[in-house]
Every structure is written in structure tokens, then in C-alpha cells.
Design an enzyme around this catalytic site. Structure first.
Site, PDB file in Angstrom:
ATOM      1  N   LEU A 281     -11.071  -8.989   8.284  1.00  0.00           N
ATOM      2  CA  LEU A 281     -11.725  -7.888   7.570  1.00  0.00           C
ATOM      3  C   LEU A 281     -12.941  -8.324   6.751  1.00  0.00           C
ATOM      4  CD1 LEU A 281     -11.542  -4.844   6.587  1.00  0.00           C
ATOM      5  CD2 LEU A 281     -10.263  -5.750   4.642  1.00  0.00           C
ATOM      6  N   ASN A 282     -12.853  -9.485   6.093  1.00  0.00           N
ATOM      7  CA  ASN A 282     -13.921  -9.855   5.153  1.00  0.00           C
ATOM      8  C   ASN A 282     -15.279 -10.061   5.801  1.00  0.00           C
ATOM      9  OD1 ASN A 282     -12.133  -9.697   3.096  1.00  0.00           O
ATOM     10  ND2 ASN A 282     -12.399 -11.781   2.359  1.00  0.00           N
ATOM     11  N   TYR A 283     -15.330 -10.246   7.105  1.00  0.00           N
ATOM     12  CA  TYR A 283     -16.642 -10.437   7.737  1.00  0.00           C
ATOM     13  C   TYR A 283     -17.286  -9.129   8.161  1.00  0.00           C
ATOM     14  CZ  TYR A 283     -15.073 -15.272   7.833  1.00  0.00           C
ATOM     15  OH  TYR A 283     -14.591 -16.499   7.483  1.00  0.00           O
TER      16      TYR A 283
END
Length: 344
Positions: A281-283
Site C-alpha cells: 500500500l505505501n507505494y
């Protein structure tokens, strides 16, 4: 320290959030479902997170760092192949990242270089013993290693010059301004040497795209995939980050570079997780699906949602979202959608 203690989301014990009605909620007043959702499901889908309270974890008074590189001349394929076999099985106190880039040799040819930056929660002697037993292929020497306190290790790991004052960690100034594209994959089984050679050849052909392999295992494999929205736990050797940075300006240049990451991502299909092809998710990789937040938002949201959270967690996030923000006020191009029936 994720192999020792899990992720920051695994250590959050309290949060404050302003919901769609403008109420300031804490863990108790928001309830465990919403608290679960905003510890790994992307807080922006549910409200405005004001604060997180994170449990402190113990680090030794002294830790050990090393950062060694290997090139094609130094059997990079063998070393990388061995890393894939052992990185997730090493002592939980040991984290060895593997960064793979294309560099120029002295005579101007393109070649592969692997860099292994590492943090060990212990001293040099213990580290060398572990490496001699578990990963002798790297050929780690005592002279490669440095002991320091943990704060200094963070500064060093993220490229501050040695001896920078601890207060550097409080600086909010970005030292470099670059454009970048990131993509991700999850590795479930080791890649064969033949596979690595073909991947390295593809990288040399593309020239600009790099990889960062983050090892999993340890504590990461002990936490249930349902404990938090983040599901990538047991069964993952590593998360792969695709990296490409550039400094030139212009949309055409950006598109050309972004396309290179897509080409390599496509090439990696046989080697990584599938059904779903998982992502981190963080990318925020918009290539894997975008939500227009219209009538199809649930179905559009499922495309990337299942990759980020897997099926069970995604469905639970949608339930929480439907309950706390039925009209989808908090939305973005990859937010958690509401259930389709919510609008009738």
C-alpha cells in the site's frame, strides 16, 4: 527492525481520528473495527488521523552495521541467489536488505551491482558467527562492520555522514529533490540462478530501473495476516520495491521512465506472487488500479484493494468504510470503497 518487532502498525496502541461528522474519536470511542482499519488500511479512507501512539521497543546499547557491494565480477548471481534462500530465515536480530542496480564498469559497460545494507541488533563477533554459518557466500569481514548506538545507525542507514549529531533526525528539510516512481511485488519462492540471470539481463537492457529487496520472516511471519489490514506475513521471503529516480523535468521524460518500471514489472510476472499479484500500500502504485469514485467504485476498488490487502481484509475494510463513511466523503484514487448497496 521489522523482523524483530513487526511493523509500526503492529505496535500502535492508541490513535485519534476526526470522523466525517467532525467528532474527535480515540481507540475506545471509535471501536476496534475502525482502529483496526486505520492501522494499516490507509487512514485517509476513514477520516483525518490526528495522532498515533506507538509502543516503544528495546534496542541494545550498541548495534552493528555493514554495507557491502558485489558486482558481476564478484559472483553477484550466486550471492543474490543465496540471499533469496536465507534472508527470511536469518536470526531475527539481523536484517539484510538487497539493493540491485545497473552501474557502469571502468570501461563503460553496463553491469549489475548488488548492495547489502544491514542492521544487526548485537555486536560484531556474534554477527560474524551468524554470517559464517548462514551466509558465508557474502564473505563478510570484521573490517566491513561498525558498532554504534541505534540513533547513529538510523542516521547512517539513511545516508547522513558519519558523526552527524542526533538532532539531524529532527530535520524536516529534504536534502535532495528528485522525481521518482515506485512499484512493488511479493516474493513467495526463491528465484533460480537462471531466472536471476535473465532478470539481470533485462535490467541491463532497461538501464535505469533498480530493485530493493526487503527480507521478511522472523516476527513478520508470526503475526496473523488478519491481525491488521496489512496481510503480507508468513510465506513471503521478501517485498520487492522497483525504484527509478530522475531529475529532469517534463511529462514526456516522466512517462518514458515510468514506462521502464512497467516493463520490468511485467517481466517479473512469472517470479512473484499471483492470484492476486500482491502489492504494498505505501507505494501507492496507480498502475494497478484507480478508482473514479462513481457507480463502479466498489468494483474498481476491488482491483487494487485485493492486491494491497488480500480478499478477507479488503472485505472487512469495505464493511468498516460503509459503516463510518457511507457517502464516501473521504476518498482518493485508491481509497477503500463502500459497499455497492450503500447508496440506495
Amino acid at each position: 527492525m521489522m523482523r524483530k518487532y513487526g511493523l509500526s502498525i503492529d505496535n500502535i496502541i492508541e490513535a485519534e481520528l476526526v470522523d466525517v461528522k467532525g467528532r474527535l474519536l480515540n481507540r475506545e470511542s471509535m471501536g476496534e473495527d475502525l482502529f483496526w482499519a486505520i492501522t494499516g488500511g490507509g487512514g485517509a479512507s476513514f477520516g483525518v488521523v490526528i495522532s498515533y501512539k506507538i509502543n516503544l521497543v528495546r534496542v541494545p546499547s550498541s548495534v552493528t552495521l555493514f554495507k557491502v557491494t558485489r558486482t558481476s565480477k564478484q559472483n553477484v548471481t550466486n550471492v543474490a541467489h543465496r540471499w533469496l534462500q536465507v534472508a527470511d530465515k536469518l536470526d531475527n536480530n539481523l536484517f539484510i536488505r538487497m539493493i540491485i542496480n545497473v552501474v557502469n564498469t571502468t570501461n563503460g559497460e553496463k553491469t549489475i551491482r548488488a548492495t547489502f545494507p544491514s542492521l544487526f541488533l548485537g555486536n560484531i563477533t556474534t554477527l560474524i558467527n551468524i554470517m559464517d554459518q548462514s551466509f558465508p557466500e557474502l564473505g563478510l569481514q570484521t573490517s566491513d562492520c561498525q558498532e554504534m548506538n541505534w540513533t547513529q545507525s538510523v542516521l547512517r542507514y539513511f545516508s547522513s555522514p558519519p558523526g552527524s549529531p542526533d538532532s539531524t533526525l529532527l530535520s524536516r528539510i529534504r536534502r535532495t529533490v528528485v522525481h521518482l516512481k515506485r512499484k512493488s511485488d511479493y516474493l513467495k519462492k526463491p528465484i533460480s540462478k537462471q531466472g536471476l540471470i535473465s532478470i539481470f539481463n533485462k535490467m541491463v537492457e532497461l538501464e535505469r530501473v533498480g530493485f530493493i529487496f526487503n527480507p521478511y520472516g522472523g516476527r513478520m511471519a508470526e503475526i496473523s495476516e488478519f491481525a491488521k489490514p496489512f496481510p503480507h506475513r508468513a510465506g513471503n521471503i521478501a517485498k520487492i520495491q522497483y525504484t527509478l529516480d530522475w531529475t529532469e523535468y517534463g511529462v514526456d521524460i516522466a512517462n518514458r521512465y515510468i514506462n521502464l518500471t512497467r516493463v520490468l514489472h511485467e517481466y517479473m510476472t512469472p517470479f512473484v506472487s499471483n492470484y492476486p499479484r500482491e502489492a504494498f500500500l505505501n507505494y501507492r502504485d496507480l498502475d494497478i488500479g484507480v478508482n473514479h469514485n462513481g457507480n463502479n467504485s466498489f468494483f474498481e476498488g476491488s482491483v487494487y484493494g485485493v492486491k494491497y490487502f488480500k480478499d478477507t481484509n479488503f472485505k472487512r475494510l469495505v464493511k468498516v468504510k460503509t459503516k463510518v463513511d457511507r457517502d464516501n466523503f473521504f476518498r482518493n484514487e485508491q481509497s477503500i470503497p463502500t459497499l455497492p448497496s450503500a447508496h440506495h
